[in-house]
Scaffold this motif. Structure first.
Motif, PDB file in Angstrom:
ATOM      1  N   ILE A   1      57.805  11.208  47.021  1.00 55.03           N
ATOM      2  CA  ILE A   1      57.825  11.989  48.251  1.00 55.03           C
ATOM      3  C   ILE A   1      57.974  11.060  49.454  1.00 55.03           C
ATOM      4  O   ILE A   1      57.889   9.840  49.329  1.00 55.03           O
TER       5      ILE A   1
ATOM      6  N   ASN B   1      62.062  12.783  55.659  1.00 53.90           N
ATOM      7  CA  ASN B   1      63.517  12.677  55.618  1.00 53.90           C
ATOM      8  C   ASN B   1      63.949  11.284  56.061  1.00 53.90           C
ATOM      9  O   ASN B   1      63.406  10.729  57.013  1.00 53.90           O
TER      10      ASN B   1
ATOM     11  N   LYS C   1      64.558   7.965  49.627  1.00 54.79           N
ATOM     12  CA  LYS C   1      64.258   8.506  48.302  1.00 54.79           C
ATOM     13  C   LYS C   1      65.518   8.685  47.452  1.00 54.79           C
ATOM     14  O   LYS C   1      65.563   8.257  46.296  1.00 54.79           O
ATOM     15  N   THR C   2      66.528   9.319  48.019  1.00 50.97           N
ATOM     16  CA  THR C   2      67.756   9.561  47.255  1.00 50.97           C
ATOM     17  C   THR C   2      68.487   8.252  46.961  1.00 50.97           C
ATOM     18  O   THR C   2      69.061   8.082  45.877  1.00 50.97           O
TER      19      THR C   2
ATOM     20  N   GLN D   1      71.036  16.876  44.946  1.00 51.85           N
ATOM     21  CA  GLN D   1      70.568  17.833  45.951  1.00 51.85           C
ATOM     22  C   GLN D   1      71.559  18.976  46.132  1.00 51.85           C
ATOM     23  O   GLN D   1      71.193  20.141  46.185  1.00 51.85           O
TER      24      GLN D   1
ATOM     25  N   LYS E   1      70.733  26.207  40.826  1.00 49.73           N
ATOM     26  CA  LYS E   1      69.713  25.183  40.600  1.00 49.73           C
ATOM     27  C   LYS E   1      69.344  25.106  39.114  1.00 49.73           C
ATOM     28  O   LYS E   1      69.191  24.019  38.552  1.00 49.73           O
TER      29      LYS E   1
ATOM     30  N   ASP F   1      66.419  15.615  41.898  1.00 45.27           N
ATOM     31  CA  ASP F   1      66.519  15.372  43.331  1.00 45.27           C
ATOM     32  C   ASP F   1      66.467  16.697  44.084  1.00 45.27           C
ATOM     33  O   ASP F   1      67.461  17.409  44.202  1.00 45.27           O
ATOM     34  N   GLU F   2      65.276  17.056  44.565  1.00 44.76           N
ATOM     35  CA  GLU F   2      65.033  18.275  45.341  1.00 44.76           C
ATOM     36  C   GLU F   2      65.584  19.516  44.656  1.00 44.76           C
ATOM     37  O   GLU F   2      66.338  20.295  45.232  1.00 44.76           O
TER      38      GLU F   2
ATOM     39  N   ALA G   1      64.928  22.761  46.571  1.00 42.59           N
ATOM     40  CA  ALA G   1      65.442  22.943  47.940  1.00 42.59           C
ATOM     41  C   ALA G   1      66.308  24.191  48.028  1.00 42.59           C
ATOM     42  O   ALA G   1      67.152  24.451  47.169  1.00 42.59           O
TER      43      ALA G   1
ATOM     44  N   GLU H   1      60.667  15.551  45.884  1.00 39.18           N
ATOM     45  CA  GLU H   1      60.356  16.916  46.296  1.00 39.18           C
ATOM     46  C   GLU H   1      59.659  16.957  47.648  1.00 39.18           C
ATOM     47  O   GLU H   1      58.813  16.131  47.953  1.00 39.18           O
ATOM     48  N   HIS H   2      60.062  17.942  48.480  1.00 37.38           N
ATOM     49  CA  HIS H   2      59.401  18.199  49.757  1.00 37.38           C
ATOM     50  C   HIS H   2      58.435  19.377  49.649  1.00 37.38           C
ATOM     51  O   HIS H   2      57.601  19.567  50.534  1.00 37.38           O
TER      52      HIS H   2
END
Length: 251
Positions: free
Chosen positions: A35, A38, A42-43, A85, A143, A161-162, A165, A193-194
């Motif tokens: 985590i 932004n 991370k990515t 993502q 997804k 990756d997210e 989202a 993850e957010h």
């Protein structure tokens, strides 16, 4: 057993230090979360692990094998697969055909690949729309398709990756047990993850990146109370303000 070992990886793009000396170890059978705010890197870190970005320094090992110089394809063949993502399926092909593309990594024949695709689509809740065109799917459906395409490669380690989202609260709630079942089936998972609901309910261990550096790691409840993590998300001085507020509430 240590499945993933990332040692002091760094990468810069021009003058931007995107990832700086980050190390991470993931045990086999673990569901971990990465985590951070932004732009934390991370990515980019995921791209280093999966082979899409070559690190300036450091090394990546999978099950004791140095894979730092391997291509993304070779890493996938070795058991390391990732999602992205932004989901980009082959819109004109069916759900089953999309998943079969991933299955062909280990399945020589179309019949075998489609059989594997049916297993995986059932695992992620897409069996009822196996023959539907991928371009007709909702965001939630896409997804799940992204998950299925990755699982079709028979990964030992899955980087997500997210994956949550863009989903609404009910769709997120429906997706959590799907991710948990993937880990329960023997696939180790590391997720960016957010959605903190997912991190707190799924992750066994958490790492936090900020400005390309690892600033905290530990159990989910420990990390979320770390002052450096609070400040990375909410700004300098926030941790002290929250502490003073909590002290007032108890007096």
């Amino acid at each position: 057993m240590k499945l993933l070992n990332v040692e002091d990886v760094s990468v810069s793009f021009g003058g931007l230090k995107a990832v700086q000396g980050v190390s991470l170890e993931l045990e086999q059978g673990t569901l971990g979360a990465l985590i951070g705010p932004n732009g934390a890197g991370k990515t980019t870190f995921f791209s280093i692990i999966s082979g899409f970005v070559k690190p300036d320094l450091g090394r990546v090992e999978l099950a004791g094998q140095d894979i730092t110089s391997l291509s993304p394809y070779a890493r996938a063949a070795a058991g390391l697969t990732r999602t992205f993502q932004i989901v980009q399926p082959f819109a004109a092909q069916t759900v089953g055909e999309n998943v079969a593309v991933g299955a062909h990594l280990h399945c020589a024949s179309r019949k075998e690949a489609l059989s594997r695709a049916r297993e995986v689509t059932s695992q992620v809740g897409l069996s009822g729309i196996f023959d539907q065109k991928a371009g007709e799917l909702t965001v939630a459906g896409r997804k799940r398709l992204e998950l299925a395409r990755a699982l079709a490669t028979r990964p030992k380690l899955l980087l997500l990756d997210e994956v949550l989202a863009g989903l609404n609260p009910q769709e997120i709630q429906d997706m959590l047990p799907v991710i948990q079942r993937i880990c329960d089936s023997g696939v180790s998972v590391l997720m960016i993850e957010h959605v903190m609901q997912a991190v707190m309910s799924l992750a066994q261990y958490v790492w936090v990146l900020s400005q390309g550096q690892l600033i905290s790691k530990g159990l989910p409840h420990e990390v979320t109370q770390d002052p450096s993590v609070i400040e990375a998300y909410l700004g300098q001085g926030t941790a002290q303000k929250l502490k003073r507020f909590a002290q007032k509430e108890t007096t």
